[in-house]
Enzyme design. Sequence first.
Site, PDB file in Angstrom:
ATOM      1  N   ASP A  66       0.949  -1.465   0.597  1.00  0.00           N
ATOM      2  CA  ASP A  66      -0.194   0.291   0.076  1.00  0.00           C
ATOM      3  C   ASP A  66       0.421   1.234   0.009  1.00  0.00           C
ATOM      4  O   ASP A  66       0.165   2.387   0.731  1.00  0.00           O
ATOM      5  CB  ASP A  66      -0.957  -0.064   1.501  1.00  0.00           C
ATOM      6  CG  ASP A  66      -2.052  -1.272   1.202  1.00  0.00           C
ATOM      7  OD1 ASP A  66      -2.524  -1.390   0.240  1.00  0.00           O
ATOM      8  OD2 ASP A  66      -1.884  -1.927   2.260  1.00  0.00           O
ATOM      9  N   GLN A 117       2.153  -6.335  -3.302  1.00  0.00           N
ATOM     10  CA  GLN A 117       3.009  -6.282  -1.945  1.00  0.00           C
ATOM     11  C   GLN A 117       4.193  -5.300  -1.466  1.00  0.00           C
ATOM     12  O   GLN A 117       4.194  -4.337  -2.010  1.00  0.00           O
ATOM     13  CB  GLN A 117       2.836  -7.553  -1.095  1.00  0.00           C
ATOM     14  CG  GLN A 117       1.876  -8.271  -1.339  1.00  0.00           C
ATOM     15  CD  GLN A 117       0.660  -8.703  -2.747  1.00  0.00           C
ATOM     16  OE1 GLN A 117       2.085  -9.466  -3.825  1.00  0.00           O
ATOM     17  NE2 GLN A 117      -0.091  -8.520  -2.674  1.00  0.00           N
ATOM     18  N   GLY A 163      -3.957  -4.567  -4.015  1.00  0.00           N
ATOM     19  CA  GLY A 163      -5.415  -3.440  -4.600  1.00  0.00           C
ATOM     20  C   GLY A 163      -4.694  -1.886  -5.208  1.00  0.00           C
ATOM     21  O   GLY A 163      -4.216  -1.322  -4.495  1.00  0.00           O
ATOM     22  N   HIS A 164      -4.444  -2.272  -6.438  1.00  0.00           N
ATOM     23  CA  HIS A 164      -3.631  -0.603  -7.171  1.00  0.00           C
ATOM     24  C   HIS A 164      -4.527   0.544  -6.883  1.00  0.00           C
ATOM     25  O   HIS A 164      -5.017   0.427  -8.132  1.00  0.00           O
ATOM     26  CB  HIS A 164      -2.925  -1.070  -7.937  1.00  0.00           C
ATOM     27  CG  HIS A 164      -1.053  -2.265  -7.355  1.00  0.00           C
ATOM     28  ND1 HIS A 164      -0.430  -2.719  -8.201  1.00  0.00           N
ATOM     29  CD2 HIS A 164      -1.533  -2.579  -6.012  1.00  0.00           C
ATOM     30  CE1 HIS A 164       0.179  -3.338  -7.429  1.00  0.00           C
ATOM     31  NE2 HIS A 164      -0.215  -3.368  -6.002  1.00  0.00           N
ATOM     32  N   ARG A 221       4.135 -28.929  -6.027  1.00  0.00           N
ATOM     33  CA  ARG A 221       3.290 -29.018  -7.774  1.00  0.00           C
ATOM     34  C   ARG A 221       2.788 -30.055  -8.055  1.00  0.00           C
ATOM     35  O   ARG A 221       2.400 -31.239  -8.771  1.00  0.00           O
ATOM     36  CB  ARG A 221       4.658 -30.668  -7.922  1.00  0.00           C
ATOM     37  CG  ARG A 221       6.630 -29.645  -8.050  1.00  0.00           C
ATOM     38  CD  ARG A 221       7.367 -30.727  -8.008  1.00  0.00           C
ATOM     39  NE  ARG A 221       6.845 -31.148  -6.794  1.00  0.00           N
ATOM     40  CZ  ARG A 221       8.275 -31.636  -5.951  1.00  0.00           C
ATOM     41  NH1 ARG A 221       9.292 -32.358  -6.854  1.00  0.00           N
ATOM     42  NH2 ARG A 221       8.091 -32.498  -4.748  1.00  0.00           N
ATOM     43  N   ARG A 234      -5.991   0.316   8.338  1.00  0.00           N
ATOM     44  CA  ARG A 234      -4.310  -0.259   8.682  1.00  0.00           C
ATOM     45  C   ARG A 234      -3.787   0.142   9.852  1.00  0.00           C
ATOM     46  O   ARG A 234      -3.998   1.704  10.183  1.00  0.00           O
ATOM     47  CB  ARG A 234      -3.569   0.621   7.432  1.00  0.00           C
ATOM     48  CG  ARG A 234      -4.614  -0.105   6.339  1.00  0.00           C
ATOM     49  CD  ARG A 234      -3.323   0.948   4.718  1.00  0.00           C
ATOM     50  NE  ARG A 234      -4.240   0.220   2.928  1.00  0.00           N
ATOM     51  CZ  ARG A 234      -4.460   1.058   2.302  1.00  0.00           C
ATOM     52  NH1 ARG A 234      -4.396   1.756   2.007  1.00  0.00           N
ATOM     53  NH2 ARG A 234      -4.591   0.202   1.325  1.00  0.00           N
ATOM     54  N   ASN A 290      -4.796  -9.916  -3.962  1.00  0.00           N
ATOM     55  CA  ASN A 290      -4.537  -9.982  -2.698  1.00  0.00           C
ATOM     56  C   ASN A 290      -4.148  -8.136  -2.780  1.00  0.00           C
ATOM     57  O   ASN A 290      -4.005  -6.552  -1.525  1.00  0.00           O
ATOM     58  CB  ASN A 290      -3.536 -10.734  -1.851  1.00  0.00           C
ATOM     59  CG  ASN A 290      -1.833 -10.151  -2.811  1.00  0.00           C
ATOM     60  OD1 ASN A 290      -2.500 -10.383  -3.702  1.00  0.00           O
ATOM     61  ND2 ASN A 290      -0.624 -11.718  -1.722  1.00  0.00           N
ATOM     62  N   LYS A 318       1.868   2.236  -5.276  1.00  0.00           N
ATOM     63  CA  LYS A 318       2.579   1.180  -6.046  1.00  0.00           C
ATOM     64  C   LYS A 318       1.955   2.136  -7.567  1.00  0.00           C
ATOM     65  O   LYS A 318       2.472   2.172  -9.004  1.00  0.00           O
ATOM     66  CB  LYS A 318       2.847   0.285  -5.974  1.00  0.00           C
ATOM     67  CG  LYS A 318       3.758  -0.348  -4.904  1.00  0.00           C
ATOM     68  CD  LYS A 318       3.804  -1.481  -5.083  1.00  0.00           C
ATOM     69  CE  LYS A 318       2.938  -2.756  -4.030  1.00  0.00           C
ATOM     70  NZ  LYS A 318       2.643  -2.108  -3.063  1.00  0.00           N
TER      71      LYS A 318
HETATM   72  P1  IMO Z   1      -1.028  -4.040  -2.049  1.00  0.00           P
HETATM   73  O1  IMO Z   1      -0.219  -5.198  -3.663  1.00  0.00           O
HETATM   74  C1  IMO Z   1      -0.894  -4.946   1.959  1.00  0.00           C
HETATM   75  C2  IMO Z   1      -1.171  -8.677   3.235  1.00  0.00           C
HETATM   76  C3  IMO Z   1      -1.995  -9.361   4.378  1.00  0.00           C
HETATM   77  C4  IMO Z   1      -1.409 -10.354   5.351  1.00  0.00           C
HETATM   78  C5  IMO Z   1      -0.683 -10.764   4.674  1.00  0.00           C
HETATM   79  C6  IMO Z   1      -0.455 -12.048   3.636  1.00  0.00           C
HETATM   80  O2  IMO Z   1      -2.071  -3.303  -2.496  1.00  0.00           O
HETATM   81  O3  IMO Z   1       0.832  -3.121  -1.559  1.00  0.00           O
HETATM   82  P2  IMO Z   1      -2.042 -12.631   1.659  1.00  0.00           P
HETATM   83  O4  IMO Z   1      -3.456 -12.570   0.941  1.00  0.00           O
HETATM   84  O5  IMO Z   1      -0.985 -12.226   0.699  1.00  0.00           O
HETATM   85  O6  IMO Z   1      -1.972 -14.139   2.193  1.00  0.00           O
HETATM   86  O7  IMO Z   1      -1.719 -11.904   2.659  1.00  0.00           O
HETATM   87  O8  IMO Z   1      -0.028  -9.936   3.480  1.00  0.00           O
HETATM   88  N1  IMO Z   1      -1.460  -7.922   2.012  1.00  0.00           N
HETATM   89  C7  IMO Z   1      -1.110  -7.557   1.798  1.00  0.00           C
HETATM   90  N2  IMO Z   1      -0.713  -5.758   2.694  1.00  0.00           N
HETATM   91  N3  IMO Z   1      -1.203  -4.182   0.735  1.00  0.00           N
HETATM   92  C8  IMO Z   1      -1.081  -5.675  -0.214  1.00  0.00           C
HETATM   93  O9  IMO Z   1      -1.132  -5.626  -1.570  1.00  0.00           O
HETATM   94  C9  IMO Z   1      -1.296  -7.146   0.719  1.00  0.00           C
HETATM   95  N4  IMO Z   1      -1.169  -8.051  -0.213  1.00  0.00           N
HETATM   96  C10 IMO Z   1      -1.625  -8.977   1.358  1.00  0.00           C
HETATM   97  O10 IMO Z   1      -3.242  -8.257   4.788  1.00  0.00           O
HETATM   98  O11 IMO Z   1      -0.999  -9.380   6.093  1.00  0.00           O
HETATM   99 MG    MG Z   2      -3.533  -2.909  -0.847  1.00  0.00          MG
END
Ligand code: IMO
Ligand code: MG
Length: 424
Positions: A14, A225, A41-42, A144, A306, A39, A17
């Site tokens: 977050d 992430q 969210g851009h 696999r 958050r 997962n 990006k």
């Molecule tokens: P963007 O790309 C922030 C966090 C989840 C959790 C951990 C594992 O928008 O920055 P998962 O669903 O991947 O198994 O969750 O990672 N998480 C994120 N936190 N931004 C994200 O994506 C995230 N994608 C996963 O909150 O702590």
């Molecule tokens: Mg996000």
Amino acid sequence: MKTLDVVLGLQWGDEGKGKIVDVLAERYPVVARFQGGPNAGHSIHFGDTSFVLHSVPSGVFRKGAINIIGNGVVLDPTIFREECEAIEALGVPVRERVRIARRAHLILPTHKMLDAADEQSLGKGKIGSTLKGIGPAYSDKTGRNGLRVGDLFTPDFQERYATLKRKHAARLSQYDFTAPFSLETAEAQWMKDIEYIKSFEIVDCEYETNALLDEGKAILAEGAQGSMLDVDFGSYPFVTSSSTACAGACTGLGVAPGRIGKVYGVFKAYCTRVGSGPFPTELNDATGEQLRQKGHEFGATTGRPRRTGWLDIPALKYAVMISGVTDLIMMKADVLDGFDTVKVACGYRVDGKSCDRVPYDVYADIEPVYKEFKGWKGNLGACRSEDDLPREFKEYVAYIEEALGLPVRILSLGPDRAQTLIRK
Ligand code: IMO
Ligand code: MG
């Protein structure tokens, strides 16, 4: 020869990006996602509207851009179809602009069910996953067992799907948990949505990316992430299941390390984290709440509030080291407008001892050592040149540059494309 340049989040995701990729996409004919899945969210803002992308690269709104969903990505057919239809509704010819790697893995409805079952069984120790099935889908990839986009075209696909579903059902039967959705309904929809995927251009990503580079087309790899959620280097087990660091761009797109050019490290002027795990500079007070409200720090994928806190230099240094960052990009600096003081953790005390490293132990008692800065008056969002920036803010930026040994090349001072200062 053109290079593969990489945009990475240096914190816990977050960082903004999406906005930066959208801004930089002007200079890149190709944008590619190399890891993660829905997962992510851009968020991209244009004027009064905004759009949140989950699987589709953030270059999709640029005319003529090629957007590749790489082999390192895990793709949920239903989320992908919904996202593409919403993009198409804005008049964007999504099918012309998006190509999908044959080797990308599929997220099945039972992966989401397993994600929910795992989280429920962990109770208080839960990861705080986005419940999109990411962990189980990557487990099947490395174990696999996974199904890939290319498998959709094979005659025995339904049998292979049924076999994998049986394995998942056997695991699910060991849990005592409440199903968060109807598997039958989700599966019926999934079967329709795989047909939708098949209507896209499916590519051998590794040949595609290398050929595009050979033709003189620069590629921007869009990380999802953040570095501190990397499966190897993040705060394991409170991480995601993919390689979010720069090396992930090589394996996730089939491009050799020597072809990498710039590595843009994106960080917010403060910190946030969603989900569980260590967060040394977290503020559980009114200042933390102020950051959350001013920064609209609520999840773009899950809507969760958050966690918020001050900037963390040891964590940033670690992320810069692991990915070989060449250029820094500071986001959401405007959120710090009007604070009397702004703090930065320049080191830690871990179990009482002074330390400048990110500790291995996620349960260690970490106390940040802060440096305080005087806050600034005025509105960064209205600044259009270096000369408009308040002196106190420039001092804050200069300190970060010195601490990390790198220049901050882009300052983002608000959500709009226009609120972006590209520095010399
Ligand atoms: P963007 O790309 C922030 C966090 C989840 C959790 C951990 C594992 O928008 O920055 P998962 O669903 O991947 O198994 O969750 O990672 N998480 C994120 N936190 N931004 C994200 O994506 C995230 N994608 C996963 O909150 O702590
Ligand atoms: Mg996000």
